[in-house]
Scaffold this motif. Structure first.
Motif, PDB file in Angstrom:
ATOM      1  N   PRO A   3      41.395  34.596  35.389  1.00  0.00           N
ATOM      2  CA  PRO A   3      41.032  35.995  35.204  1.00  0.00           C
ATOM      3  C   PRO A   3      41.674  36.809  36.327  1.00  0.00           C
ATOM      4  O   PRO A   3      41.957  36.289  37.395  1.00  0.00           O
ATOM      5  CB  PRO A   3      39.507  35.991  35.350  1.00  0.00           C
ATOM      6  N   VAL A   4      41.950  38.073  36.054  1.00  0.00           N
ATOM      7  CA  VAL A   4      42.357  39.001  37.097  1.00  0.00           C
ATOM      8  C   VAL A   4      41.142  39.868  37.380  1.00  0.00           C
ATOM      9  O   VAL A   4      40.591  40.484  36.471  1.00  0.00           O
ATOM     10  CB  VAL A   4      43.546  39.877  36.658  1.00  0.00           C
ATOM     11  N   PHE A   5      40.706  39.885  38.623  1.00  0.00           N
ATOM     12  CA  PHE A   5      39.539  40.671  39.011  1.00  0.00           C
ATOM     13  C   PHE A   5      39.980  41.988  39.630  1.00  0.00           C
ATOM     14  O   PHE A   5      40.965  42.043  40.349  1.00  0.00           O
ATOM     15  CB  PHE A   5      38.694  39.898  40.035  1.00  0.00           C
ATOM     16  N   PHE A   6      39.225  43.026  39.361  1.00  0.00           N
ATOM     17  CA  PHE A   6      39.441  44.345  39.947  1.00  0.00           C
ATOM     18  C   PHE A   6      38.204  44.680  40.763  1.00  0.00           C
ATOM     19  O   PHE A   6      37.080  44.613  40.261  1.00  0.00           O
ATOM     20  CB  PHE A   6      39.639  45.384  38.842  1.00  0.00           C
ATOM     21  N   PHE A   7      38.385  44.990  42.036  1.00  0.00           N
ATOM     22  CA  PHE A   7      37.281  45.350  42.917  1.00  0.00           C
ATOM     23  C   PHE A   7      37.442  46.788  43.375  1.00  0.00           C
ATOM     24  O   PHE A   7      38.483  47.147  43.923  1.00  0.00           O
ATOM     25  CB  PHE A   7      37.237  44.443  44.155  1.00  0.00           C
ATOM     26  N   ASP A   8      36.410  47.602  43.163  1.00  0.00           N
ATOM     27  CA  ASP A   8      36.384  48.961  43.695  1.00  0.00           C
ATOM     28  C   ASP A   8      35.637  48.897  45.016  1.00  0.00           C
ATOM     29  O   ASP A   8      34.434  48.636  45.058  1.00  0.00           O
ATOM     30  CB  ASP A   8      35.689  49.910  42.719  1.00  0.00           C
TER      31      ASP A   8
ATOM     32  N   VAL B 166      42.627  40.783  42.310  1.00  0.00           N
ATOM     33  CA  VAL B 166      42.679  39.387  42.731  1.00  0.00           C
ATOM     34  C   VAL B 166      42.922  38.525  41.507  1.00  0.00           C
ATOM     35  O   VAL B 166      42.195  38.616  40.520  1.00  0.00           O
ATOM     36  CB  VAL B 166      41.355  38.961  43.413  1.00  0.00           C
ATOM     37  N   CYS B 167      43.962  37.693  41.558  1.00  0.00           N
ATOM     38  CA  CYS B 167      44.258  36.755  40.483  1.00  0.00           C
ATOM     39  C   CYS B 167      43.879  35.362  40.957  1.00  0.00           C
ATOM     40  O   CYS B 167      44.301  34.920  42.013  1.00  0.00           O
ATOM     41  CB  CYS B 167      45.740  36.797  40.124  1.00  0.00           C
ATOM     42  N   THR B 168      43.042  34.706  40.173  1.00  0.00           N
ATOM     43  CA  THR B 168      42.626  33.350  40.492  1.00  0.00           C
ATOM     44  C   THR B 168      43.205  32.408  39.450  1.00  0.00           C
ATOM     45  O   THR B 168      43.648  32.836  38.382  1.00  0.00           O
ATOM     46  CB  THR B 168      41.090  33.230  40.499  1.00  0.00           C
TER      47      THR B 168
ATOM     48  N   THR C  96      41.019  28.934  42.694  1.00  0.00           N
ATOM     49  CA  THR C  96      42.060  29.119  43.671  1.00  0.00           C
ATOM     50  C   THR C  96      42.590  30.541  43.570  1.00  0.00           C
ATOM     51  O   THR C  96      42.943  30.980  42.484  1.00  0.00           O
ATOM     52  CB  THR C  96      43.217  28.139  43.404  1.00  0.00           C
ATOM     53  N   VAL C  97      42.641  31.240  44.667  1.00  0.00           N
ATOM     54  CA  VAL C  97      43.220  32.580  44.678  1.00  0.00           C
ATOM     55  C   VAL C  97      44.734  32.436  44.701  1.00  0.00           C
ATOM     56  O   VAL C  97      45.294  31.784  45.567  1.00  0.00           O
ATOM     57  CB  VAL C  97      42.725  33.395  45.899  1.00  0.00           C
ATOM     58  N   ARG C  98      45.414  33.036  43.696  1.00  0.00           N
ATOM     59  CA  ARG C  98      46.869  32.949  43.589  1.00  0.00           C
ATOM     60  C   ARG C  98      47.565  34.171  44.173  1.00  0.00           C
ATOM     61  O   ARG C  98      48.653  34.079  44.706  1.00  0.00           O
ATOM     62  CB  ARG C  98      47.290  32.780  42.119  1.00  0.00           C
ATOM     63  N   SER C  99      46.960  35.355  44.007  1.00  0.00           N
ATOM     64  CA  SER C  99      47.571  36.573  44.543  1.00  0.00           C
ATOM     65  C   SER C  99      46.518  37.661  44.677  1.00  0.00           C
ATOM     66  O   SER C  99      45.540  37.688  43.949  1.00  0.00           O
ATOM     67  CB  SER C  99      48.729  37.048  43.658  1.00  0.00           C
ATOM     68  N   VAL C 100      46.761  38.561  45.640  1.00  0.00           N
ATOM     69  CA  VAL C 100      45.865  39.686  45.902  1.00  0.00           C
ATOM     70  C   VAL C 100      46.728  40.911  46.160  1.00  0.00           C
ATOM     71  O   VAL C 100      47.742  40.826  46.847  1.00  0.00           O
ATOM     72  CB  VAL C 100      44.969  39.429  47.138  1.00  0.00           C
ATOM     73  N   ARG C 101      46.322  42.034  45.609  1.00  0.00           N
ATOM     74  CA  ARG C 101      47.034  43.292  45.844  1.00  0.00           C
ATOM     75  C   ARG C 101      46.002  44.358  46.151  1.00  0.00           C
ATOM     76  O   ARG C 101      45.079  44.582  45.383  1.00  0.00           O
ATOM     77  CB  ARG C 101      47.846  43.679  44.610  1.00  0.00           C
TER      78      ARG C 101
END
Length: 181
Positions: free
Chosen positions: A23-28, A14-16, A1-6
């Motif tokens: 995990p907190v994901f970082f996308f470049d 993206v925090c799931t 479940t995606v909880r927050s996106v910045r």
């Protein structure tokens, strides 16, 4: 479940949440044909709000794995996104309304209303509403309480502001101030 996106320019955080872990994901997203993804690994709790906290730091505001409040500071590394500081309070709750947070990147301050239950001397549970101010020290990677005062009213409606060395906290029917060091 995606909880927050910045989103921050060409970057996305993206925090799931899977039960009480995330995990907190970082996308470049600089090159959409070659999107780079990094993550924190598994962390207890989850963030309901992710905020750019300046100078390469990310502020996560949410819940701990045990159901209380968890505030966490992350920074990007070459291999992922790592947690550098954490504040937790079991059995406490905060607003998930972003407008209820005071975020000061320059002074590294976070202010928010928090409520929790205290046990009195006779063993009864009493609800306590406070305004909490946290300070992040980038040199020592510590996230510490700078001020905390009881306030009346809903944590969704509490507000704060930092002016000339004093943090002013506003409840539904009261105002408190604290000198910050």
């Amino acid at each position: 479940t995606v909880r927050s996106v910045r989103y921050d320019g060409n970057m996305a955080y993206v925090c799931t949440a899977v039960q009480t872990k995330d995990p907190v994901f970082f996308f470049d997203l600089t090159d959409l044909n070659n999107i780079i993804c990094k993550d924190t690994g598994e962390i207890q709790g989850f963030s309901t709000s992710l905020v750019n906290f300046g100078d390469g730091y990310l502020l996560g505001i949410g819940q701990s794995g045990s159901g209380g409040v968890k505030i966490e500071i992350y920074r990007e590394t070459e291999t992922g996104v790592e947690s550098v500081a954490v504040f937790e309070r079991d059995g406490a709750y905060i607003s998930e309304n972003y407008k209820a947070y005071y975020i000061d990147r320059e002074n590294q301050l976070l202010g928010l209303g928090i409520h929790f239950y205290m046990i009195t001397e006779n063993g009864a549970y009493v609800r306590q509403n406070n305004y909490l101010v946290l300070h992040f020290n980038r040199d020592t990677f510590e996230l510490q309480i700078a001020a905390e005062r009881p306030l009346e009213g809903s944590v969704d409606l509490m507000r704060g502001v930092y002016i000339d060395g004093y943090f002013h906290m506003f409840g539904s029917n009261d105002v408190k101030a604290a000198k910050l060091k």
